[in-house]
Design a protein around this motif. Structure first.
Motif, PDB file in Angstrom:
ATOM      1  N   HIS A 111      33.492  34.308  47.840  1.00  0.00           N
ATOM      2  CA  HIS A 111      32.349  35.049  47.303  1.00  0.00           C
ATOM      3  C   HIS A 111      31.893  36.131  48.271  1.00  0.00           C
ATOM      4  N   GLY A 112      32.071  35.899  49.551  1.00  0.00           N
ATOM      5  CA  GLY A 112      31.660  36.884  50.547  1.00  0.00           C
ATOM      6  C   GLY A 112      32.655  38.009  50.740  1.00  0.00           C
ATOM      7  N   THR A 113      33.903  37.789  50.263  1.00  0.00           N
ATOM      8  CA  THR A 113      34.962  38.789  50.457  1.00  0.00           C
ATOM      9  C   THR A 113      35.750  38.996  49.163  1.00  0.00           C
ATOM     10  N   PRO A 114      35.081  39.378  48.074  1.00  0.00           N
ATOM     11  CA  PRO A 114      35.784  39.483  46.791  1.00  0.00           C
ATOM     12  C   PRO A 114      36.865  40.559  46.768  1.00  0.00           C
ATOM     13  N   GLU A 115      36.667  41.654  47.516  1.00  0.00           N
ATOM     14  CA  GLU A 115      37.691  42.700  47.514  1.00  0.00           C
ATOM     15  C   GLU A 115      38.993  42.180  48.125  1.00  0.00           C
ATOM     16  N   LYS A 116      38.880  41.418  49.206  1.00  0.00           N
ATOM     17  CA  LYS A 116      40.053  40.813  49.841  1.00  0.00           C
ATOM     18  C   LYS A 116      40.737  39.846  48.873  1.00  0.00           C
ATOM     19  N   ALA A 117      39.938  39.030  48.172  1.00  0.00           N
ATOM     20  CA  ALA A 117      40.498  38.064  47.213  1.00  0.00           C
ATOM     21  C   ALA A 117      41.243  38.781  46.100  1.00  0.00           C
ATOM     22  N   LEU A 118      40.667  39.873  45.617  1.00  0.00           N
ATOM     23  CA  LEU A 118      41.325  40.623  44.554  1.00  0.00           C
ATOM     24  C   LEU A 118      42.663  41.172  45.013  1.00  0.00           C
TER      25      LEU A 118
ATOM     26  N   GLU B 141      31.136  44.108  40.266  1.00  0.00           N
ATOM     27  CA  GLU B 141      30.870  45.308  39.471  1.00  0.00           C
ATOM     28  C   GLU B 141      31.344  46.555  40.207  1.00  0.00           C
ATOM     29  N   ALA B 142      30.997  46.647  41.494  1.00  0.00           N
ATOM     30  CA  ALA B 142      31.374  47.821  42.278  1.00  0.00           C
ATOM     31  C   ALA B 142      32.887  47.930  42.426  1.00  0.00           C
ATOM     32  N   ILE B 143      33.535  46.800  42.644  1.00  0.00           N
ATOM     33  CA  ILE B 143      35.003  46.781  42.778  1.00  0.00           C
ATOM     34  C   ILE B 143      35.651  47.227  41.474  1.00  0.00           C
ATOM     35  N   TYR B 144      35.138  46.727  40.366  1.00  0.00           N
ATOM     36  CA  TYR B 144      35.665  47.082  39.047  1.00  0.00           C
ATOM     37  C   TYR B 144      35.529  48.588  38.794  1.00  0.00           C
TER      38      TYR B 144
ATOM     39  N   LYS C  59      43.436  48.672  38.250  1.00  0.00           N
ATOM     40  CA  LYS C  59      43.909  47.364  38.705  1.00  0.00           C
ATOM     41  C   LYS C  59      43.213  46.208  37.996  1.00  0.00           C
ATOM     42  N   VAL C  60      41.969  46.428  37.621  1.00  0.00           N
ATOM     43  CA  VAL C  60      41.163  45.402  36.945  1.00  0.00           C
ATOM     44  C   VAL C  60      40.549  46.024  35.703  1.00  0.00           C
ATOM     45  N   ARG C  61      40.935  45.559  34.529  1.00  0.00           N
ATOM     46  CA  ARG C  61      40.516  46.195  33.282  1.00  0.00           C
ATOM     47  C   ARG C  61      39.174  45.677  32.769  1.00  0.00           C
ATOM     48  N   ALA C  62      38.758  44.473  33.226  1.00  0.00           N
ATOM     49  CA  ALA C  62      37.472  43.909  32.793  1.00  0.00           C
ATOM     50  C   ALA C  62      37.082  42.810  33.770  1.00  0.00           C
TER      51      ALA C  62
ATOM     52  N   LYS D   6      19.632  39.647  33.818  1.00  0.00           N
ATOM     53  CA  LYS D   6      18.435  40.358  34.279  1.00  0.00           C
ATOM     54  C   LYS D   6      18.782  41.374  35.367  1.00  0.00           C
ATOM     55  N   GLU D   7      19.851  41.104  36.110  1.00  0.00           N
ATOM     56  CA  GLU D   7      20.189  41.950  37.254  1.00  0.00           C
ATOM     57  C   GLU D   7      21.509  42.695  37.106  1.00  0.00           C
ATOM     58  N   ALA D   8      22.337  42.291  36.170  1.00  0.00           N
ATOM     59  CA  ALA D   8      23.665  42.890  36.046  1.00  0.00           C
ATOM     60  C   ALA D   8      23.602  44.303  35.479  1.00  0.00           C
ATOM     61  N   LYS D   9      24.405  45.188  36.040  1.00  0.00           N
ATOM     62  CA  LYS D   9      24.587  46.514  35.459  1.00  0.00           C
ATOM     63  C   LYS D   9      25.670  46.472  34.388  1.00  0.00           C
ATOM     64  N   ILE D  10      26.633  45.560  34.586  1.00  0.00           N
ATOM     65  CA  ILE D  10      27.742  45.399  33.647  1.00  0.00           C
ATOM     66  C   ILE D  10      27.645  44.012  33.019  1.00  0.00           C
ATOM     67  N   VAL D  11      27.587  43.960  31.703  1.00  0.00           N
ATOM     68  CA  VAL D  11      27.562  42.674  31.008  1.00  0.00           C
ATOM     69  C   VAL D  11      28.954  42.053  31.103  1.00  0.00           C
ATOM     70  N   PRO D  12      29.071  40.795  31.528  1.00  0.00           N
ATOM     71  CA  PRO D  12      30.396  40.169  31.594  1.00  0.00           C
ATOM     72  C   PRO D  12      31.133  40.286  30.266  1.00  0.00           C
ATOM     73  N   ALA D  13      32.423  40.540  30.342  1.00  0.00           N
ATOM     74  CA  ALA D  13      33.220  40.636  29.119  1.00  0.00           C
ATOM     75  C   ALA D  13      33.482  39.270  28.519  1.00  0.00           C
ATOM     76  N   VAL D  14      33.578  38.251  29.392  1.00  0.00           N
ATOM     77  CA  VAL D  14      33.959  36.897  28.970  1.00  0.00           C
ATOM     78  C   VAL D  14      33.204  35.876  29.813  1.00  0.00           C
ATOM     79  N   ASN D  15      32.915  34.733  29.214  1.00  0.00           N
ATOM     80  CA  ASN D  15      32.453  33.543  29.941  1.00  0.00           C
ATOM     81  C   ASN D  15      33.412  32.419  29.586  1.00  0.00           C
TER      82      ASN D  15
END
Length: 292
Positions: A82-89, A130-133, A139-142, A158-167
């Motif tokens: 969670h602290g390094t999502p860009e590395k994980a991606l 969101e920023a990575i997307y 590389k990441v379509r959604a 309440k805080e998201a700029k992008i609504v998740p495409a899927v749950n």
């Protein structure tokens, strides 16, 4: 209720309703399972960083010979990054050796050394995703989430700029989560059902209601349980197998009647259980189990 072969994400992308799940699919088996599934009609493959099989999933996709543009591929951000999502991606992209159609936050549960990491907030992780997307749409379509209940979903939106495409959540007759499904659909979020059979050797496979409907259509009881999710509007489903015959069988979706759906949903009223419990995260003490 008629079964639809695809759903449309809030990005406009088309997602096949039935996909092959690969959780617990062992190395040495999953590559063949993915290849076989794609050669026999599947166009949706689901994996995760934490499954430890992304490389084999990628190899199976290539071995199938099916054009990459015809395949929908999902993987997930692990709790430990969670602290390094860009590395994980980048690690997931390297292992899969292809782009990702959908990248999910696997759990709203930052972890460190196998324990909850209270220094991180999962909503902050979403903002990083969101920023990575936004920077990496080639590389990441959604992006989306997994294992998020109603309470957490409302907090996120309440805080998201992008609504998740899927749950992506556990769904089966003994864990119907109808309120969550309806909340997601209201917000334009597609729901993906994992563990549609309940679990390995699930009691649902021998349930009298499920058995009665299976006998009517002359199919295994697993088909009824998978079809129940595929018949729900805005829901996709991930049956899992590494056995050729079962991979083929699981792809047969029934158009269940409204009465059959009602009967299957009534199972939840008498015997509720979860196959995937979050106790291993220690997250229950932080309110995870109360957030539905």
């Amino acid at each position: 209720m008629p079964y639809h072969e695809t759903v449309t994400l809030n990005t406009g992308a088309i997602m096949p309703t039935v996909g092959l799940g690969t959780w617990k699919s062992a190395p040495g088996q999953v590559e063949h399972a993915v290849e076989f599934a794609l050669k026999n009609g599947y166009k949706h493959i689901d994996t995760a960083y934490d499954y430890g099989n992304e490389a084999e999933v990628g190899q199976g996709i290539k071995a199938s010979g099916v054009p990459r543009s015809e395949i929908f591929l999902t993987t997930k951000l692990p709790n430990s990054q969670h602290g390094t999502p860009e590395k994980a991606l980048e690690e997931s992209l390297a292992a899969l050796d292809t782009y990702i159609d959908l990248w999910l936050m696997h759990w709203p549960a930052p972890m460190k050394h196998g324990r909850p990491d209270r220094s991180l907030n999962w909503i902050d992780t979403w903002k990083k995703m969101e920023a990575i997307y936004e920077k990496n749409k080639d590389k990441v379509r959604a992006i989306g989430v997994s294992n998020i209940g109603v309470k957490y979903l409302k907090e996120l939106l309440k805080e998201a700029k992008i609504v998740p495409a899927v749950n992506q959540v556990e769904l089966h007759p003994s864990c119907a989560q109808e309120a969550l499904v309806q909340e997601c659909l209201k917000d334009g979020i597609i729901v993906t059902a994992y563990s549609p059979l309940g679990s390995d050797n699930s009691p649902l496979l021998k349930d009298p209601v499920v058995s009665k409907i299976a006998a009517k259509y002359n199919v295994p009881t697993a088909n009824v349980l998978i079809s129940l999710q595929a018949n729900r509007p805005g829901v996709t489903v991930l049956p899992k197998s590494v056995t050729n015959a079962r991979i083929l069988a699981n792809f047969k979706i029934l158009d269940l009647t409204d009465e059959e759906i009602k009967e299957l949903n009534a199972i939840d009223e008498t015997r509720h259980f979860r196959a995937c419990k979050p106790h291993w995260t220690g997250w229950g003490s932080l309110g995870w189990e109360d957030q539905e």
